[in-house]
Design an enzyme around this catalytic site. Structure first.
Site, PDB file in Angstrom:
ATOM      1  N   ARG A   1       6.028  -3.793   8.974  1.00 25.93           N
ATOM      2  CA  ARG A   1       5.322  -2.737   9.693  1.00 25.93           C
ATOM      3  C   ARG A   1       3.967  -2.525   9.027  1.00 25.93           C
ATOM      4  O   ARG A   1       3.894  -2.188   7.848  1.00 25.93           O
ATOM      5  CB  ARG A   1       6.141  -1.441   9.660  1.00 25.93           C
ATOM      6  CG  ARG A   1       5.413  -0.273  10.298  1.00 25.93           C
ATOM      7  CD  ARG A   1       6.210   1.028  10.202  1.00 25.93           C
ATOM      8  NE  ARG A   1       5.359   2.122  10.667  1.00 25.93           N
ATOM      9  CZ  ARG A   1       5.078   3.211   9.971  1.00 25.93           C
ATOM     10  NH1 ARG A   1       5.585   3.388   8.760  1.00 25.93           N
ATOM     11  NH2 ARG A   1       4.294   4.134  10.473  1.00 25.93           N
TER      12      ARG A   1
ATOM     13  N   HIS B   1      -2.595   5.120  11.960  1.00 22.77           N
ATOM     14  CA  HIS B   1      -2.117   5.602  10.668  1.00 22.77           C
ATOM     15  C   HIS B   1      -3.298   6.252   9.945  1.00 22.77           C
ATOM     16  O   HIS B   1      -3.689   5.827   8.867  1.00 22.77           O
ATOM     17  CB  HIS B   1      -1.509   4.460   9.850  1.00 22.77           C
ATOM     18  CG  HIS B   1      -0.600   4.925   8.749  1.00 22.77           C
ATOM     19  ND1 HIS B   1       0.629   4.356   8.501  1.00 22.77           N
ATOM     20  CD2 HIS B   1      -0.740   5.910   7.826  1.00 22.77           C
ATOM     21  CE1 HIS B   1       1.195   4.963   7.471  1.00 22.77           C
ATOM     22  NE2 HIS B   1       0.379   5.907   7.042  1.00 22.77           N
TER      23      HIS B   1
ATOM     24  N   GLU C   1       3.272   9.733  11.713  1.00 23.11           N
ATOM     25  CA  GLU C   1       3.271  11.091  11.179  1.00 23.11           C
ATOM     26  C   GLU C   1       2.193  11.988  11.784  1.00 23.11           C
ATOM     27  O   GLU C   1       1.290  12.470  11.088  1.00 23.11           O
ATOM     28  CB  GLU C   1       3.133  11.050   9.650  1.00 23.11           C
ATOM     29  CG  GLU C   1       4.285  10.326   8.976  1.00 23.11           C
ATOM     30  CD  GLU C   1       4.242  10.355   7.462  1.00 23.11           C
ATOM     31  OE1 GLU C   1       5.198   9.878   6.843  1.00 23.11           O
ATOM     32  OE2 GLU C   1       3.248  10.856   6.893  1.00 23.11           O
TER      33      GLU C   1
ATOM     34  N   ASN D   1      10.402   8.580   9.005  1.00 22.92           N
ATOM     35  CA  ASN D   1       9.891   8.536   7.632  1.00 22.92           C
ATOM     36  C   ASN D   1      10.574   9.656   6.853  1.00 22.92           C
ATOM     37  O   ASN D   1      10.411  10.827   7.188  1.00 22.92           O
ATOM     38  CB  ASN D   1       8.371   8.727   7.596  1.00 22.92           C
ATOM     39  CG  ASN D   1       7.625   7.552   8.188  1.00 22.92           C
ATOM     40  OD1 ASN D   1       8.224   6.569   8.627  1.00 22.92           O
ATOM     41  ND2 ASN D   1       6.303   7.645   8.206  1.00 22.92           N
TER      42      ASN D   1
ATOM     43  N   TYR E   1      11.522  11.121   2.859  1.00 22.18           N
ATOM     44  CA  TYR E   1      11.332  11.047   1.415  1.00 22.18           C
ATOM     45  C   TYR E   1      12.171  12.073   0.653  1.00 22.18           C
ATOM     46  O   TYR E   1      12.643  11.792  -0.439  1.00 22.18           O
ATOM     47  CB  TYR E   1       9.845  11.229   1.069  1.00 22.18           C
ATOM     48  CG  TYR E   1       9.008  10.062   1.506  1.00 22.18           C
ATOM     49  CD1 TYR E   1       8.890   8.932   0.712  1.00 22.18           C
ATOM     50  CD2 TYR E   1       8.354  10.075   2.738  1.00 22.18           C
ATOM     51  CE1 TYR E   1       8.135   7.843   1.122  1.00 22.18           C
ATOM     52  CE2 TYR E   1       7.597   8.987   3.160  1.00 22.18           C
ATOM     53  CZ  TYR E   1       7.500   7.872   2.341  1.00 22.18           C
ATOM     54  OH  TYR E   1       6.760   6.786   2.762  1.00 22.18           O
TER      55      TYR E   1
ATOM     56  N   GLU F   1       9.825   4.460   7.038  1.00 26.76           N
ATOM     57  CA  GLU F   1       9.346   4.603   5.656  1.00 26.76           C
ATOM     58  C   GLU F   1      10.419   5.296   4.838  1.00 26.76           C
ATOM     59  O   GLU F   1      10.981   6.304   5.267  1.00 26.76           O
ATOM     60  CB  GLU F   1       8.062   5.449   5.557  1.00 26.76           C
ATOM     61  CG  GLU F   1       6.798   4.793   6.044  1.00 26.76           C
ATOM     62  CD  GLU F   1       5.566   5.668   5.832  1.00 26.76           C
ATOM     63  OE1 GLU F   1       5.581   6.523   4.908  1.00 26.76           O
ATOM     64  OE2 GLU F   1       4.609   5.521   6.601  1.00 26.76           O
TER      65      GLU F   1
END
Length: 460
Positions: free
Chosen positions: A89, A133, A178, A304, A306, A364
């Site tokens: 990606r 992005h 995002e 994504n 985290y 991600e």
């Protein structure tokens, strides 16, 4: 015959197999790795302008050179092949194709991504480009940026050029990366480019991003009816600070803001009620035409993830009346983010149950640690290997629970420019020595190659 130790046999027997056809890959972003900021007619982006504004990034770092991927992409693809990546990606820099955001296409800009695509396909790697992005052409920012609804239509024209130029070889696209960060960090608190801090502007930016996404989906359907297209957002399961009703309500408000601001319009045609109540007259309203555009069906959601978020009630906490809770007795990455693998499981299940079990990809997931080559030149990043292992296992649990998860992209392929943090945080599974541009696969990369080879993750 090959002999195995008892420990190797136990590990192999306990390994968790992923479904056949599950895709393993890694991810990057154009401004973070490409460099070549003025090569072959590329225009200025908001990150070029922002990073060169004193005080905006750590050490005044910029992406002018970054990892020099623009000139070293063949070397990088060879490294991906060596690690066994099945998919990659990357993002396309809008200012390379349209230096001022619109007008005539810059053929040299498109040619770079065409060559990269061919190199990936020759290596047996599925290319998955993200159209946006964060590197908006500066000329469009000067004309109002994302708060200006016209930017959505310029984005659709740019997306169409990508579909026409690469759609004969690429069959899966991501519209936005995002959008929450684009809107909030770029226009809400000013921590990211273009550096504005305005409540109404950041909400309007989010509105334009919704429309831009929908327009790009429509262009893709018209030009490439057999292609898949989706959107990637950053998600974080939200836990209340305490079990009081006030804190649980605050957690729901943050969940609406963090996790449903962009997904609800796509799947339900409107913003969450919690956001309308919180922001009042500042909350944009979809026209009937815009609602139809935004609800254009997508093929997948990119996730994504985290860390989790802990949030409680705070009457002084702005429109959303929230305050982050203190997290104790936990491990943290170099970003100060709690390591909470169970949150990935909860996030995937939440998205599945909320939006009727869509196809999901983890687009991600990764961690920054203080990586340094040892005396032997190797980079032993055991904390990252453990981080990834535990999140892979959480993803496997989600699949077992019925989540339609089809692939996983580790962030990031290589150390890179980390936005406002400059080059101080290393997320890569490949170490980059910036002065020499030497690439050194870390311990986590070699381990990841074994995961991919076996399509399985051991619990050791």
């Amino acid at each position: 015959s090959q002999k195995f130790t008892q420990k190797e046999i136990i590990i192999a027997m306990s390994a968790r197999k992923f479904p056949d056809g599950f895709l393993w890959g890694s991810a990057t972003a154009s401004y973070q790795i490409e460099g070549g900021f003025d090569a072959d007619g590329r225009g200025e982006s908001i990150w070029d302008r922002f990073s060169k504004t004193p005080g905006k990034t750590v050490n005044g770092d910029t992406g002018d050179v970054a990892c020099d991927h623009y000139h070293r992409y063949r070397e990088d693809v060879a490294l991906m092949k060596e690690l066994g990546l099945q998919t990659y990606r990357f993002s396309i820099a809008w200012p390379r194709l349209f230096p001022t955001g619109s007008g005539p296409l810059n053929p040299k800009g498109l040619d770079f991504y065409s060559r990269l695509t061919d190199e990936l396909l020759a290596a047996g790697i599925v290319p998955v480009p993200t159209l946006y992005h964060w590197d908006l052409p500066q000329t469009l920012e000067d004309a109002g940026g994302w708060p200006n609804i016209e930017t959505a239509y310029r984005f659709a024209d740019y997306a169409e050029a990508v579909f026409r130029g690469l759609g004969d070889r690429i069959k899966r696209f991501i519209t936005l990366n995002e959008p929450w960060c684009t809107a909030f960090l770029g226009y809400g608190n000013g921590h990211h480019a273009p550096g504005l801090a305005d409540e109404a502007a950041h909400l309007q930016a989010g509105h334009t991003l919704c429309v831009a996404h929908g327009l790009a989906v429509q262009r893709c359907r018209a030009l490439l009816p057999d292609a898949e297209i989706g959107i990637t957002d950053n998600f974080s399961i939200v836990h209340p600070t305490t079990d009081t009703e006030a804190d649980r309500a605050a957690a729901r408000r943050w969940d609406a803001y963090m996790n449903r601001w962009f997904m609800d319009p796509i799947y339900r045609g409107d913003y969450p009620e919690e956001l309308k109540a919180a922001f009042g007259a500042n909350m944009p309203v979809f026209t009937d035409e815009q609602r139809t555009i935004v609800m254009s069906p997508i093929d997948f959601i990119g996730v994504n993830y985290y860390s989790r978020t802990v949030m409680g009630d705070n009457p002084e906490g702005g429109a959303l009346r929230i305050k982050g809770g203190e997290i104790k007795d936990a491990e943290f990455t170099e970003m100060g983010w709690e390591i909470f693998p169970r949150g990935l499981y909860e996030t995937l299940v939440m998205l599945s149950e909320t939006y009727h079990y869509p196809t999901l990809y983890v687009t991600e997931n990764g961690a920054a640690f203080d990586d340094r080559p040892g005396p032997d030149g190797e980079v032993d990043d055991e904390p990252r290997r453990r981080y990834l292992r535990d999140h892979f296992l959480a993803a496997h649990d989600a699949i077992q629970a019925g989540v339609r998860l089809k692939g996983y992209y580790v962030w990031s392929l290589m150390d890179n420019f980390g936005w406002a943090f400059g080059y101080t945080k290393r997320f890569g599974i490949v170490y980059v020595d910036y002065p020499t541009q030497k690439r050194i696969p870390k311990k986590s990369a070699r381990w990841y190659a074994e995961v991919i080879r076996g399509n399985a993750v051991g619990e050791e």
